[in-house]
Write an enzyme that holds these catalytic residues in place. Structure first.
Site, PDB file in Angstrom:
ATOM      1  N   ARG A 144      36.197  13.781  33.686  1.00 45.50           N
ATOM      2  CA  ARG A 144      36.845  13.013  32.627  1.00 45.50           C
ATOM      3  C   ARG A 144      38.370  13.078  32.642  1.00 45.50           C
ATOM      4  O   ARG A 144      39.012  12.598  31.732  1.00 45.50           O
ATOM      5  CB  ARG A 144      36.251  13.402  31.267  1.00 45.50           C
ATOM      6  CG  ARG A 144      34.862  12.751  31.075  1.00 45.50           C
ATOM      7  CD  ARG A 144      34.240  13.052  29.751  1.00 45.50           C
ATOM      8  NE  ARG A 144      33.846  14.437  29.670  1.00 45.50           N
ATOM      9  CZ  ARG A 144      32.697  14.928  30.151  1.00 45.50           C
ATOM     10  NH1 ARG A 144      31.820  14.137  30.726  1.00 45.50           N
ATOM     11  NH2 ARG A 144      32.436  16.209  30.062  1.00 45.50           N
ATOM     12  N   GLU A 207      21.765  22.542  29.834  1.00 46.25           N
ATOM     13  CA  GLU A 207      20.376  22.131  30.092  1.00 46.25           C
ATOM     14  C   GLU A 207      19.691  23.100  31.068  1.00 46.25           C
ATOM     15  O   GLU A 207      18.529  22.923  31.403  1.00 46.25           O
ATOM     16  CB  GLU A 207      20.350  20.725  30.702  1.00 46.25           C
ATOM     17  CG  GLU A 207      20.290  19.626  29.668  1.00 46.25           C
ATOM     18  CD  GLU A 207      21.443  19.659  28.683  1.00 46.25           C
ATOM     19  OE1 GLU A 207      22.602  19.553  29.111  1.00 46.25           O
ATOM     20  OE2 GLU A 207      21.186  19.831  27.479  1.00 46.25           O
ATOM     21  N   THR A 263      27.710  25.493  25.585  1.00 45.08           N
ATOM     22  CA  THR A 263      28.793  25.236  26.540  1.00 45.08           C
ATOM     23  C   THR A 263      29.865  24.339  25.924  1.00 45.08           C
ATOM     24  O   THR A 263      29.566  23.453  25.119  1.00 45.08           O
ATOM     25  CB  THR A 263      28.242  24.586  27.824  1.00 45.08           C
ATOM     26  OG1 THR A 263      27.446  23.463  27.466  1.00 45.08           O
ATOM     27  CG2 THR A 263      27.403  25.573  28.606  1.00 45.08           C
ATOM     28  N   ASN A 283      24.911  22.380  22.894  1.00 44.95           N
ATOM     29  CA  ASN A 283      23.548  22.593  22.415  1.00 44.95           C
ATOM     30  C   ASN A 283      22.985  23.961  22.800  1.00 44.95           C
ATOM     31  O   ASN A 283      23.537  24.667  23.637  1.00 44.95           O
ATOM     32  CB  ASN A 283      22.635  21.501  22.972  1.00 44.95           C
ATOM     33  CG  ASN A 283      22.660  21.443  24.487  1.00 44.95           C
ATOM     34  OD1 ASN A 283      23.562  20.857  25.062  1.00 44.95           O
ATOM     35  ND2 ASN A 283      21.695  22.067  25.139  1.00 44.95           N
ATOM     36  N   ASP A 328      19.356  19.023  21.361  1.00 42.54           N
ATOM     37  CA  ASP A 328      20.525  18.747  22.213  1.00 42.54           C
ATOM     38  C   ASP A 328      21.626  18.058  21.408  1.00 42.54           C
ATOM     39  O   ASP A 328      22.316  17.183  21.921  1.00 42.54           O
ATOM     40  CB  ASP A 328      20.123  17.902  23.449  1.00 42.54           C
ATOM     41  CG  ASP A 328      21.244  17.794  24.468  1.00 42.54           C
ATOM     42  OD1 ASP A 328      22.171  18.627  24.422  1.00 42.54           O
ATOM     43  OD2 ASP A 328      21.201  16.867  25.288  1.00 42.54           O
ATOM     44  N   HIS A 643      16.960   9.880  39.168  1.00 45.38           N
ATOM     45  CA  HIS A 643      16.435   8.629  39.729  1.00 45.38           C
ATOM     46  C   HIS A 643      15.771   7.741  38.691  1.00 45.38           C
ATOM     47  O   HIS A 643      15.238   6.692  39.043  1.00 45.38           O
ATOM     48  CB  HIS A 643      15.487   8.935  40.883  1.00 45.38           C
ATOM     49  CG  HIS A 643      16.209   9.495  42.079  1.00 45.38           C
ATOM     50  ND1 HIS A 643      16.939   8.718  42.932  1.00 45.38           N
ATOM     51  CD2 HIS A 643      16.348  10.773  42.514  1.00 45.38           C
ATOM     52  CE1 HIS A 643      17.483   9.491  43.869  1.00 45.38           C
ATOM     53  NE2 HIS A 643      17.156  10.734  43.638  1.00 45.38           N
ATOM     54  N   MET A 682      21.990  14.845  47.265  1.00 47.45           N
ATOM     55  CA  MET A 682      20.533  14.952  47.244  1.00 47.45           C
ATOM     56  C   MET A 682      20.155  16.237  47.995  1.00 47.45           C
ATOM     57  O   MET A 682      20.112  16.268  49.216  1.00 47.45           O
ATOM     58  CB  MET A 682      19.923  13.704  47.911  1.00 47.45           C
ATOM     59  CG  MET A 682      18.415  13.753  48.054  1.00 47.45           C
ATOM     60  SD  MET A 682      17.540  13.917  46.476  1.00 47.45           S
ATOM     61  CE  MET A 682      16.027  14.681  47.046  1.00 47.45           C
TER      62      MET A 682
HETATM   63 CA    CA Z   1      23.230  18.917  26.441  1.00 43.40          CA
END
Ligand code: CA
Length: 711
Positions: A144, A207, A263, A283, A328, A643, A682
């Protein structure tokens, strides 16, 4: 930039003639000699035409006083130049402008310094983030933006390094690893802030099972100054931050073993008079509190705004938006500082519209709750306590207790996410991108069965992603897609009411810029960049940008002309995760990643756009229905995050229903087990998945390709 203006002007003009000339080095020395006098807050005040920190100023208003482009003249706004970025992933950066140079970032944490007049690349800095780090992020390899301080540019790289770069040569000055445990999935996507010579940066990873913190480094040397953890750590070890002697009472069970989360992945603000640094905290990790703090508790400082002393990193106050978060609902969204007259008294406030759907106005001196109202569709709480601001949460929302799915609104994409807001103190309105979309929270049954554990190379939510794939039939999918809403909102923070809105037909629209030309600028998912009248929301200008836009525009003045810059490029978490649900009526939104620069009578145009539609031509199915279903479950757990839901790509990542490798078991194994495409992000899943599982995924994707009639 008064302090160093003269030395820099010389350096820049020489640099333009001859890159890496000795004169450039001399300039660098002159700049660093001036460092003791450098004060960014003064520079921001005295340089109204420049844009020196990501939010424009420490109050993060993103409101520029420039007026050359206004409601009358904006009809003549057109493209001055464009610069093609060398990635086609999501672009989320707000550029900085200082003395003839535009500094921005692109996906994979690359930094570009562009001649602001011509768009010519002066230098690019590529931190060479390893491709395999991509899997450690939830939300695409985005960045960002950078920070500027005293002749240096500061970059938080996706793999957790904080890097100081010479602003004129593009050469690295120093580099620090901000990650406390490189085995864990920490990343950086946010822009650093510089407060009194300290670079402040947090991390992502909520996460994946990490513990959040924010760290301050000396801007000159890179030496670590202080670190503030947002959640308590292992109680058998010494407490790093005094405050966690008491916050640990708000946690239960063995929370430190799963990280806890919290975080600080994006927003900060600073009040120089109060000497307070505000951080937005993320979260809970895992999301499901049964796997984190099983006997309940508010879990401080999850989903909180925390005020710190920037000199010491010491806690001053906090306000928790979502106690015991399990949806979240980060409070990492953009914070804006303003002075508002409320009930006849001048209040120093902090404003935030976090994911949970309530617009908060807090007293930023004390953290006291002033007011909060819903700005989007919200069903997890009926309202906020008028005194404390604590939400009144409905019992159905506690999916970990009810054992039933909860169709939460908003969901983890938020009623508003990271997309920057802006605040115009002349209209008294806050402008931001709001959205309505829900999400089925279903507890992961392995928690109750006692077999839940943190897994490698995938998210660790305690929520069953495999249980929430969408139905196959196109009609239902289309109707779900059309139920998702998104809009530009002008919000009056004094009355806590919406003043006007512009509907964009779907979620995930761009950040905003406000100007004293009585304008609000915003890009959107419909491949449009537009300007609106700040008081009415009437669209007064728009242009085709050939891609969806998520980043916020910025503006500056150079040689008597006002410019508006935008980094365009569709991506980020929503298109990656929602797949087909992120499409518009025209199909998948393309990614054409560019820096776009506008001014009055800019005089250029974008080249004609090529068509990117994938060709879906699957091989014959080779597997049994049972294997296909097993592939569906594994796909949802390991693949859908990038994906797309049910293997329909929504973002810039290739649509795997159209990949050549679908036709050949060995080609498929090469990619998923051997890491043939690791450079592109990937990674190999060799240590997480067996060959049989990987082939079941192939069978599932073939099945999806056969069934799709999607564009
Ligand atoms: Ca999150």
């Amino acid at each position: 930039m008064r302090t160093i203006y003269l030395t820099m002007s010389v350096g820049v003009s020489l640099f333009a003639m001859s890159a890496c000339s000795p004169a450039t080095d001399a300039n660098t020395i002159a700049v660093s000699n001036a460092s003791t006098k450098f004060d960014l807050s003064k520079e921001i005040e005295t340089s109204p035409g420049e844009w020196l920190t990501t939010g424009l100023n420490y109050a993060e208003t993103r409101h520029s006083g420039l007026t050359q482009i206004n409601t009358e003249t904006v009809k003549d706004l057109s493209l001055a130049w464009h610069y093609d970025l060398d990635t086609n992933r999501g672009q989320e950066a707000t550029p900085l402008y200082n003395d003839g140079i535009l500094y921005t970032t692109s996906a994979w944490s690359k930094v570009q310094a562009l001649d602001a007049k011509t768009g010519k690349l002066l230098w690019q800095y590529d931190p060479e983030v390893p491709g395999e780090w991509a899997v450690k992020g939830c939300c695409d390899v985005v960045n960002r933006g950078v920070a500027y301080w005293d002749g240096k540019i500061y970059l938080g790289a996706f793999d957790g390094r904080l890097i100081a770069i010479d602003a004129y040569t593009g050469k690295k000055v120093w580099e620090k690893d901000t990650i406390v445990d490189r085995e864990k999935s920490y990343t950086i996507t946010g822009a650093p802030r510089i407060i009194k010579g300290k670079v402040i940066i947090g991390n992502g990873g909520g996460e994946f099972g990490v513990r959040g913190y924010v760290t301050a480094y000396d801007a000159e040397t890179g030496d670590q100054d202080w670190r503030f953890y947002t959640v308590p750590g292992d109680p058998s070890k010494p407490v790093e931050n005094e405050i966690h002697k008491s916050t640990k009472e708000t946690w239960t069970g063995e929370y430190w073993k799963v990280g806890g989360g919290g975080t600080v992945w994006d927003s900060m603000a600073y009040d120089a008079d109060l000497n307070l640094l505000y951080i937005g905290v993320g979260n809970g990790s895992p999301w499901n509190p049964a796997a984190r703090s099983p006997e309940g508790g508010d879990n401080l400082f999850l989903s909180s705004i925390v005020a710190l002393n920037p000199d010491t990193g010491k806690y001053v106050w906090h306000f928790q938006t979502t106690p015991g978060d399990q949806w979240d609902f980060t409070a990492t969204q953009h914070m804006i500082l303003a002075d508002l007259e409320i009930d006849g008294a001048e209040r120093k406030v902090l404003m935030q519209a976090p994911k949970n759907g309530f617009f908060y106005v807090l007293d930023r001196v004390t953290g006291e709750f002033i007011s909060g109202e819903k700005f989007a569709r919200v069903n997890w709480a009926t309202g906020l306590d008028p005194v404390t601001g604590r939400p009144d949460i409905v019992p159905e929302a506690f999916y970990h207790k009810t054992g039933k799915p909860f169709l939460g609104e908003p969901g983890p994409m938020g009623a508003h996410s990271w997309h920057p807001m802006s605040y115009n103190d002349e209209t008294g309105l806050v402008y931001f991108s709001a959205q309505d979309l829900n999400f089925p929270y279903i507890a992961d049954s392995t928690i109750e069965e006692g077999t839940f554990e943190l897994k490698d190379k995938t998210v660790n939510l305690g929520v069953d992603l495999a249980a929430i794939g969408l139905p196959d039939d196109q009609e239902t999918r289309t109707s779900i897609r059309k139920s998702l809403k998104g809009r530009l909102v002008a919000w009056d923070p004094k009355t806590q009411k919406e003043a006007w809105r512009v509907d964009h037909g779907g979620p995930w629209n761009g950040g905003t810029l406000s100007t004293s030309g009585n304008l609000v600028f915003q890009g959107n998912r419909n491949q449009e960049f537009a300007a609106y009248h700040a008081k009415t929301g009437d669209k007064v200008w728009s242009t085709d940008v050939q891609t969806g836009v998520v980043a916020a525009p910025m503006t500056f003045e150079m040689d008597g002309e006002q410019y508006v810059a935008l980094v365009a490029g569709w991506g980020g978490v929503l298109p990656l995760l929602l797949g087909e649900l992120a499409h518009t009526d025209e199909g998948k939104v393309p990614n054409r990643s560019r820096v776009l620069m506008y001014k009055l009578n800019g005089g250029t145009e974008l080249p004609l756009a090529e068509n990117f539609a994938p060709v879906i031509d699957p091989p014959r199915q080779f597997a049994t229905a049972e294997d296909i279903d097993s592939g569906r479950v594994i796909y949802a757990r390991y693949c859908s995050g990038c994906h797309g839901d049910t293997a329909v790509a929504g973002g810039p990542i290739p649509d795997i229903r159209a990949t050549y490798a679908l036709h050949d078991a060995d080609d498929w194994n090469e990619i998923i087990l051997e890491g043939a495409l690791e450079e592109r992000g990937m990674v190999s899943f060799k240590d997480a998945l067996s060959e049989e599982e990987v082939q079941n995924i192939r069978a599932y994707v073939i099945d999806r390709a056969e069934k799709s009639t999607s564009k």
